[in-house]
Design a protein around this motif. Structure first.
Motif, PDB file in Angstrom:
ATOM      1  N   GLY A  23      18.145  10.042  14.389  1.00 48.11           N
ATOM      2  CA  GLY A  23      17.802   8.759  14.977  1.00 48.11           C
ATOM      3  C   GLY A  23      18.340   7.624  14.145  1.00 48.11           C
ATOM      4  N   ASP A  24      18.008   6.434  14.539  1.00 42.39           N
ATOM      5  CA  ASP A  24      18.440   5.225  13.847  1.00 42.39           C
ATOM      6  C   ASP A  24      17.373   4.882  12.811  1.00 42.39           C
ATOM      7  N   ALA A  25      17.581   5.301  11.564  1.00 44.72           N
ATOM      8  CA  ALA A  25      16.595   5.105  10.503  1.00 44.72           C
ATOM      9  C   ALA A  25      16.332   3.624  10.251  1.00 44.72           C
ATOM     10  N   ASN A  26      17.355   2.790  10.366  1.00 40.54           N
ATOM     11  CA  ASN A  26      17.195   1.359  10.138  1.00 40.54           C
ATOM     12  C   ASN A  26      16.270   0.755  11.195  1.00 40.54           C
ATOM     13  N   ALA A  27      16.520   1.047  12.468  1.00 37.91           N
ATOM     14  CA  ALA A  27      15.684   0.511  13.547  1.00 37.91           C
ATOM     15  C   ALA A  27      14.256   1.041  13.437  1.00 37.91           C
ATOM     16  N   PHE A  28      14.114   2.326  13.111  1.00 43.21           N
ATOM     17  CA  PHE A  28      12.787   2.917  12.957  1.00 43.21           C
ATOM     18  C   PHE A  28      12.005   2.219  11.849  1.00 43.21           C
ATOM     19  N   THR A  29      12.653   2.024  10.689  1.00 44.48           N
ATOM     20  CA  THR A  29      11.982   1.427   9.538  1.00 44.48           C
ATOM     21  C   THR A  29      11.603  -0.022   9.791  1.00 44.48           C
ATOM     22  N   ARG A  30      12.476  -0.782  10.423  1.00 48.64           N
ATOM     23  CA  ARG A  30      12.162  -2.183  10.724  1.00 48.64           C
ATOM     24  C   ARG A  30      10.978  -2.295  11.698  1.00 48.64           C
ATOM     25  N   GLU A  31      10.961  -1.446  12.716  1.00 51.16           N
ATOM     26  CA  GLU A  31       9.852  -1.478  13.682  1.00 51.16           C
ATOM     27  C   GLU A  31       8.555  -1.007  13.033  1.00 51.16           C
ATOM     28  N   LEU A  32       8.641   0.014  12.191  1.00 45.62           N
ATOM     29  CA  LEU A  32       7.453   0.492  11.477  1.00 45.62           C
ATOM     30  C   LEU A  32       6.889  -0.614  10.582  1.00 45.62           C
ATOM     31  N   ALA A  33       7.757  -1.324   9.858  1.00 49.78           N
ATOM     32  CA  ALA A  33       7.305  -2.434   9.004  1.00 49.78           C
ATOM     33  C   ALA A  33       6.649  -3.532   9.843  1.00 49.78           C
ATOM     34  N   ARG A  34       7.226  -3.843  10.989  1.00 51.72           N
ATOM     35  CA  ARG A  34       6.664  -4.872  11.859  1.00 51.72           C
ATOM     36  C   ARG A  34       5.262  -4.472  12.327  1.00 51.72           C
ATOM     37  N   LEU A  35       5.102  -3.225  12.738  1.00 51.90           N
ATOM     38  CA  LEU A  35       3.796  -2.748  13.194  1.00 51.90           C
ATOM     39  C   LEU A  35       2.782  -2.720  12.053  1.00 51.90           C
ATOM     40  N   CYS A  36       3.230  -2.315  10.870  1.00 54.35           N
ATOM     41  CA  CYS A  36       2.338  -2.289   9.711  1.00 54.35           C
ATOM     42  C   CYS A  36       1.869  -3.694   9.353  1.00 54.35           C
ATOM     43  N   GLU A  37       2.786  -4.650   9.319  1.00 58.98           N
ATOM     44  CA  GLU A  37       2.414  -6.027   9.002  1.00 58.98           C
ATOM     45  C   GLU A  37       1.445  -6.587  10.043  1.00 58.98           C
ATOM     46  N   ALA A  38       1.651  -6.248  11.312  1.00 58.70           N
ATOM     47  CA  ALA A  38       0.749  -6.707  12.366  1.00 58.70           C
ATOM     48  C   ALA A  38      -0.655  -6.125  12.180  1.00 58.70           C
ATOM     49  N   ALA A  39      -0.731  -4.952  11.523  1.00 59.39           N
ATOM     50  CA  ALA A  39      -2.030  -4.317  11.274  1.00 59.39           C
ATOM     51  C   ALA A  39      -2.636  -4.755   9.939  1.00 59.39           C
ATOM     52  N   GLY A  40      -1.967  -5.666   9.218  1.00 56.85           N
ATOM     53  CA  GLY A  40      -2.526  -6.187   7.978  1.00 56.85           C
ATOM     54  C   GLY A  40      -1.945  -5.632   6.693  1.00 56.85           C
ATOM     55  N   GLN A  42       0.415  -5.321   3.568  1.00 57.06           N
ATOM     56  CA  GLN A  42       1.209  -6.257   2.768  1.00 57.06           C
ATOM     57  C   GLN A  42       2.306  -5.497   2.051  1.00 57.06           C
ATOM     58  N   PHE A  43       3.546  -5.930   2.216  1.00 56.31           N
ATOM     59  CA  PHE A  43       4.680  -5.360   1.491  1.00 56.31           C
ATOM     60  C   PHE A  43       4.997  -6.293   0.333  1.00 56.31           C
ATOM     61  N   ARG A  44       5.163  -5.733  -0.854  1.00 51.56           N
ATOM     62  CA  ARG A  44       5.486  -6.536  -2.030  1.00 51.56           C
ATOM     63  C   ARG A  44       6.916  -6.219  -2.454  1.00 51.56           C
ATOM     64  N   VAL A  45       7.825  -7.065  -2.032  1.00 49.53           N
ATOM     65  CA  VAL A  45       9.243  -6.873  -2.320  1.00 49.53           C
ATOM     66  C   VAL A  45       9.553  -7.465  -3.690  1.00 49.53           C
ATOM     67  N   GLY A  46      10.430  -6.820  -4.441  1.00 48.78           N
ATOM     68  CA  GLY A  46      10.822  -7.331  -5.752  1.00 48.78           C
ATOM     69  C   GLY A  46       9.854  -6.963  -6.864  1.00 48.78           C
ATOM     70  N   ARG A  62      -9.718   8.953  -6.630  1.00 49.86           N
ATOM     71  CA  ARG A  62      -8.759   8.222  -5.811  1.00 49.86           C
ATOM     72  C   ARG A  62      -8.027   7.213  -6.682  1.00 49.86           C
ATOM     73  N   ILE A  63      -6.955   6.665  -6.163  1.00 50.65           N
ATOM     74  CA  ILE A  63      -6.222   5.623  -6.885  1.00 50.65           C
ATOM     75  C   ILE A  63      -7.027   4.333  -6.804  1.00 50.65           C
ATOM     76  N   ASP A  64      -7.317   3.759  -7.954  1.00 49.35           N
ATOM     77  CA  ASP A  64      -8.070   2.512  -8.034  1.00 49.35           C
ATOM     78  C   ASP A  64      -7.143   1.308  -7.886  1.00 49.35           C
ATOM     79  N   HIS A  65      -5.993   1.381  -8.570  1.00 50.00           N
ATOM     80  CA  HIS A  65      -5.031   0.277  -8.500  1.00 50.00           C
ATOM     81  C   HIS A  65      -3.647   0.750  -8.914  1.00 50.00           C
ATOM     82  N   VAL A  66      -2.688  -0.084  -8.639  1.00 47.90           N
ATOM     83  CA  VAL A  66      -1.298   0.166  -9.019  1.00 47.90           C
ATOM     84  C   VAL A  66      -0.898  -0.941  -9.973  1.00 47.90           C
ATOM     85  N   GLU A  67      -0.264  -0.570 -11.086  1.00 51.15           N
ATOM     86  CA  GLU A  67       0.212  -1.556 -12.042  1.00 51.15           C
ATOM     87  C   GLU A  67       1.676  -1.854 -11.736  1.00 51.15           C
ATOM     88  N   VAL A  68       1.991  -3.141 -11.655  1.00 45.88           N
ATOM     89  CA  VAL A  68       3.350  -3.565 -11.312  1.00 45.88           C
ATOM     90  C   VAL A  68       3.756  -4.750 -12.180  1.00 45.88           C
TER      91      VAL A  68
END
Length: 159
Positions: A23-40, A42-46, A62-68
């Protein structure tokens, strides 16, 4: 398969493998990101992930937090309801300190993408067989050919 049309009278059968999809991985990933953002989500780029940290409460395994470090180089602790570890061959490096062994290995591979002049003659899928040494995907007037990936630590032939 359009590329086999010239030998159609000689064909006696075919195989179907439901697991072998493209399939078109680029189109799939962009649509998945759009749906995820609509559901709340948060993507942290950079941001650069330095560690996954478990809860100190042994009853809550469970994971308590992520250090970045953020885009400005500042340390942050990111808390959330759920986390997705999708870093390819880097995922085991972050999971291992938590006692999680992930069978993910780096692989070296190549592909070439070319324009399609006549879509009616382009391979839609590569005929499967012992002598096949490449995978083919034709999508949006382009064809991509990919030989098997080389993986020093795993036994997977097709990645």
């Amino acid at each position: 398969e359009p590329a086999l049309a010239h030998i159609r009278p000689q064909l006696a059968g075919a195989t179907f493998t439901a697991e072998d999809e493209s399939g078109d991985a680029n189109a799939f990933t962009r649509e998945l990101a759009r749906l995820c953002e609509a559901a709340g989500v948060q993507f942290r780029v950079g941001h650069h992930i330095t560690a996954l940290r478990k809860s100190s409460d042994k009853a809550r395994d469970r994971i308590d937090h992520v250090e970045v470090t953020n885009a400005e180089g500042r340390f942050e602790r990111v808390r959330g309801d759920a986390f997705v570890l999708a870093m390819g061959s880097f995922s085991p490096l972050l999971a291992q300190p938590l006692g999680i062994q992930l069978p993910i290995y780096p692989a070296k591979g190549y592909s070439v993408t070319m324009p399609v002049k006549d879509a009616s003659k382009a391979h839609q899928v590569m005929p499967d067989g012992r002598r096949v040494q490449a995978r083919v995907l034709t999508l949006h007037q382009r064809t991509r050919r990919r030989p098997p990936a080389h993986c020093g630590h795993c036994r997977a032939q097709w990645l």
